[in-house]
Write a protein that holds these residues in place. Structure first.
Motif, PDB file in Angstrom:
ATOM      1  N   SER A 157       0.813  -1.223   0.000  1.00 26.34           N
ATOM      2  CA  SER A 157       0.000   0.000   0.000  1.00 26.34           C
ATOM      3  C   SER A 157       0.845   1.271   0.000  1.00 26.34           C
ATOM      4  CB  SER A 157      -0.963   0.009   1.186  1.00 26.34           C
ATOM      5  OG  SER A 157      -0.268  -0.064   2.411  1.00 26.34           O
ATOM      6  N   LEU A 158       2.004   1.235   0.648  1.00 26.82           N
ATOM      7  CA  LEU A 158       2.858   2.428   0.664  1.00 26.82           C
ATOM      8  C   LEU A 158       3.342   2.774  -0.748  1.00 26.82           C
ATOM      9  CD1 LEU A 158       4.875   1.702   3.913  1.00 26.82           C
ATOM     10  CD2 LEU A 158       3.525   3.766   3.492  1.00 26.82           C
ATOM     11  N   LEU A 159       3.860   1.786  -1.443  1.00 28.78           N
ATOM     12  CA  LEU A 159       4.358   2.034  -2.799  1.00 28.78           C
ATOM     13  C   LEU A 159       3.224   2.415  -3.741  1.00 28.78           C
ATOM     14  CD1 LEU A 159       6.775   2.090  -4.699  1.00 28.78           C
ATOM     15  CD2 LEU A 159       6.381  -0.347  -5.154  1.00 28.78           C
ATOM     16  N   GLU A 160       2.103   1.712  -3.646  1.00 32.33           N
ATOM     17  CA  GLU A 160       0.977   2.021  -4.527  1.00 32.33           C
ATOM     18  C   GLU A 160       0.457   3.435  -4.290  1.00 32.33           C
ATOM     19  OE1 GLU A 160      -1.862  -1.054  -3.870  1.00 32.33           O
ATOM     20  OE2 GLU A 160      -0.641  -2.591  -4.880  1.00 32.33           O
ATOM     21  N   THR A 161       0.422   3.846  -3.037  1.00 33.30           N
ATOM     22  CA  THR A 161      -0.025   5.203  -2.724  1.00 33.30           C
ATOM     23  C   THR A 161       0.951   6.233  -3.284  1.00 33.30           C
ATOM     24  OG1 THR A 161      -1.075   4.425  -0.694  1.00 33.30           O
ATOM     25  CG2 THR A 161      -0.666   6.792  -0.870  1.00 33.30           C
ATOM     26  N   ALA A 162       2.235   5.985  -3.093  1.00 33.93           N
ATOM     27  CA  ALA A 162       3.253   6.920  -3.584  1.00 33.93           C
ATOM     28  C   ALA A 162       3.243   7.034  -5.102  1.00 33.93           C
ATOM     29  CB  ALA A 162       4.639   6.471  -3.110  1.00 33.93           C
ATOM     30  N   MET A 163       2.890   5.941  -5.779  1.00 34.11           N
ATOM     31  CA  MET A 163       2.904   5.935  -7.235  1.00 34.11           C
ATOM     32  C   MET A 163       1.587   6.418  -7.844  1.00 34.11           C
ATOM     33  SD  MET A 163       5.945   4.961  -8.041  1.00 34.11           S
ATOM     34  CE  MET A 163       5.928   4.329  -9.712  1.00 34.11           C
ATOM     35  N   SER A 164       0.648   6.864  -7.021  1.00 36.63           N
ATOM     36  CA  SER A 164      -0.579   7.454  -7.563  1.00 36.63           C
ATOM     37  C   SER A 164      -0.203   8.612  -8.483  1.00 36.63           C
ATOM     38  CB  SER A 164      -1.473   7.961  -6.431  1.00 36.63           C
ATOM     39  OG  SER A 164      -1.848   6.904  -5.578  1.00 36.63           O
ATOM     40  N   TRP A 165      -0.677   8.562  -9.717  1.00 39.96           N
ATOM     41  CA  TRP A 165      -0.174   9.466 -10.751  1.00 39.96           C
ATOM     42  C   TRP A 165      -0.328  10.942 -10.389  1.00 39.96           C
ATOM     43  CZ3 TRP A 165       3.276   9.226 -14.228  1.00 39.96           C
ATOM     44  CH2 TRP A 165       3.323  10.118 -15.308  1.00 39.96           C
ATOM     45  N   ASP A 166      -1.403  11.291  -9.696  1.00 42.64           N
ATOM     46  CA  ASP A 166      -1.643  12.708  -9.411  1.00 42.64           C
ATOM     47  C   ASP A 166      -0.649  13.293  -8.415  1.00 42.64           C
ATOM     48  OD1 ASP A 166      -2.892  11.108  -7.381  1.00 42.64           O
ATOM     49  OD2 ASP A 166      -4.036  12.860  -6.752  1.00 42.64           O
ATOM     50  N   ILE A 167       0.057  12.448  -7.668  1.00 41.62           N
ATOM     51  CA  ILE A 167       1.103  12.970  -6.782  1.00 41.62           C
ATOM     52  C   ILE A 167       2.501  12.531  -7.233  1.00 41.62           C
ATOM     53  CG2 ILE A 167      -0.396  13.245  -4.787  1.00 41.62           C
ATOM     54  CD1 ILE A 167       0.744  10.648  -3.636  1.00 41.62           C
ATOM     55  N   TYR A 168       2.584  11.400  -7.937  1.00 41.34           N
ATOM     56  CA  TYR A 168       3.888  10.919  -8.419  1.00 41.34           C
ATOM     57  C   TYR A 168       4.436  11.819  -9.526  1.00 41.34           C
ATOM     58  CZ  TYR A 168       7.272   7.875 -10.794  1.00 41.34           C
ATOM     59  OH  TYR A 168       8.402   7.381 -11.391  1.00 41.34           O
TER      60      TYR A 168
END
Length: 204
Positions: free
Chosen positions: A37-48
């Motif tokens: 979940s940490l990596l998936e959250t960080a890779m959310s396109w609108d913030i990545y």
């Protein structure tokens, strides 16, 4: 016959730097978060995307990650900080290849999508002195695989695109490099280094 490459662009994450999943898993277990979940959250396109394009800092990016975790504010911040404490490890075989390329007189640049934390990471990993140039999406304000990234990167290393080889672990980046006139090779491990030596016309 295609011209031999005279310079090497090499990606950082997935090529020169590898990540042990154990530290991330340990943080998620500790805080009761879902796996990955940490990596998936960080890779959310609108913030990545803005983090890689130099629009927000690494610290701002991680603050946004923390706000999206299903934890209290303090717990979220602590989980992100613990996750970020681990900065990966150098892949010794990829580094050996870089050293071989430079020893043959070919310039090497790390060409990577990164945040403003990149330079500190390279220092900590001992990679700063291992390359001739560091080309960061955060500093260029444009990220791979945009044509502008490759165009500016080639200017920085002083070579026309047809004389540059991009080695990356992302198919999209390789396609983008090739469409911008560079040679591109998808890194899946060191087993194809002999082929890359030929592309760079290295001595046997």
């Amino acid at each position: 016959m295609r011209d031999r490459a005279r310079a090497l662009f090499i990606d950082l994450d997935g090529v020169l730097r590898r990540w042990d999943p154990a530290p991330m898993i340990a943080v998620e277990v500790k805080y009761g978060l879902k796996p990955a979940s940490l990596l998936e959250t960080a890779m959310s396109w609108d913030i990545y995307r803005p983090a890689m394009a130099g629009e927000i800092t690494d610290a701002e990016w991680m603050s946004l990650v923390a706000t999206r975790l299903p934890l209290g504010d303090e717990e979220s911040a602590a989980a992100v900080a613990e996750w970020q404490a681990y900065r990966g490890e150098v892949d010794p075989e990829a580094l050996a290849f870089v050293r071989e390329v430079r020893a043959a007189g070919r310039p090497v640049a790390i060409a990577t999508n990164a945040t403003d934390r990149l330079r500190g990471d390279l220092d900590a990993l001992g990679l700063t002195g291992e390359v001739d140039l560091v080309i960061s999406s955060w500093e260029l304000k444009v990220h791979k695989p945009a044509p502008e990234f490759f165009r500016e990167a080639c200017v920085l290393i002083g070579q026309v695109p047809k004389h540059v080889l991009m080695v990356d672990d992302d198919d999209r980046v390789i396609r983008g490099a090739r469409s911008s006139g560079l040679s591109g090779y998808r890194w899946a491990g060191p087993e194809h280094v002999p082929y890359l030596r030929k592309v760079l016309d290295l001595p046997e």
